[in-house]
Write an enzyme that holds these catalytic residues in place. Sequence first.
Site, mmCIF file in Angstrom:
data_model
loop_
_atom_site.group_PDB
_atom_site.id
_atom_site.type_symbol
_atom_site.label_atom_id
_atom_site.label_comp_id
_atom_site.label_asym_id
_atom_site.label_seq_id
_atom_site.Cartn_x
_atom_site.Cartn_y
_atom_site.Cartn_z
ATOM 1 N N THR A 152 1.012 -1.101 -0.037
ATOM 2 C CA THR A 152 0.104 0.405 -0.200
ATOM 3 C C THR A 152 0.538 1.357 0.066
ATOM 4 O O THR A 152 1.903 1.206 0.479
ATOM 5 C CB THR A 152 -0.737 -0.086 1.209
ATOM 6 N N THR A 202 -0.564 1.315 7.003
ATOM 7 C CA THR A 202 -0.709 0.065 6.185
ATOM 8 C C THR A 202 -0.383 -1.001 7.234
ATOM 9 O O THR A 202 -0.362 -1.291 8.099
ATOM 10 C CB THR A 202 0.484 0.459 5.487
ATOM 11 N N HIS A 204 -2.332 -4.949 8.158
ATOM 12 C CA HIS A 204 -3.122 -5.222 8.568
ATOM 13 C C HIS A 204 -4.986 -4.752 8.142
ATOM 14 O O HIS A 204 -4.995 -4.325 9.444
ATOM 15 C CB HIS A 204 -3.151 -6.776 9.283
HETATM 16 N N1 ASP Z 1 -3.955 -1.612 4.532
HETATM 17 C C1 ASP Z 1 -4.406 -2.239 3.436
HETATM 18 C C2 ASP Z 1 -5.029 -3.303 3.583
HETATM 19 O O1 ASP Z 1 -5.949 -3.417 4.070
HETATM 20 C C3 ASP Z 1 -3.259 -3.170 2.935
HETATM 21 C C4 ASP Z 1 -1.750 -3.171 3.107
HETATM 22 O O2 ASP Z 1 -1.392 -1.916 3.892
HETATM 23 O O3 ASP Z 1 -1.190 -3.626 2.434
HETATM 24 O O4 ASP Z 1 -6.070 -2.814 2.026
#
Ligand code: ASP
Length: 284
Positions: A152, A202, A204
């Site tokens: 992300t 960013t 989970h």
């Molecule tokens: N936070 C993002 C999501 O869960 C993923 C990530 O940051 O890699 O959509």
Amino acid sequence: MTPAIVVHGGAGQVEAERHERLRTGVRAAAARGHAILAAGGSALDAVVAAVRVLEDDPEFNAGTGSALTRDGTVEADAAVMDGATRRIGAVAAVPDLGEAVALAREVLEAGEHVLLVGPAAWQFAGERGFHPAPPGALITERARARLAGAGTVGAVARDAAGRFAAATSTGGTNAKRPGRVGDSPLPGCGTWADDRCAISATGHGESIIRAALAHRIAVAIAAGIGPREAARAALAELRALTGREAGAITVDATGWSAIQLSATMPVAWVDGDGAGDHLGDRVP
Ligand code: ASP
């Protein structure tokens, strides 16, 4: 006030051979955003420009290179928030959208709604001159191999007028269900800006939402805690609550921080002392 911008390229585990490419990407994005700030532009313009650079960079999980749903499709989430006015625009689970942060900005400017979701968001996008990416155009080999991991992208900035803005854009998590929405487009979860600070998170998404991570950091900053300690404490709380990985970049009037629970998070910045980049400052 001295302008500053900080950019992240996602928390997670990334193979060492990709580190340099990721650092090059975030450096380019920070430089693009900072050029706007240095010319007297707004924090809002700067974070959108920085995130657009990374959406077009196939190394990152946003725009081209997005993680795929379990159906093999791309669905974008993004938000942009203007701290001075508390306006926010966001889009979620929009298929085949390569410029999600730009569409989020259009939602913000239109001012009627905060969050538009799913295929129906294309009605508004079409009115604003956006076109769906041609079939397969956003899909990279790495994403197909489910190696996108985290990645992300996000940016936070403080402009010369002392205004703050945050932007975040993502393809979401690998093999997510179609229709799943993560933290990135949700105010106070993956993205937040107010008159004191800006935050982009960013990691989970489901865990970040449960922790209301970005807002948690903002509340600590409002209580007088610095951006490093505020982010560290909020991430430690998220880890205690969920055991999952996450990271955040934060800027306030006194400084900025980039902190993560995961092994890597490519980060680049330009502030009053110049430009720099690293793979993040890990919470012990
Ligand atoms: N936070 C993002 C999501 O869960 C993923 C990530 O940051 O890699 O959509």
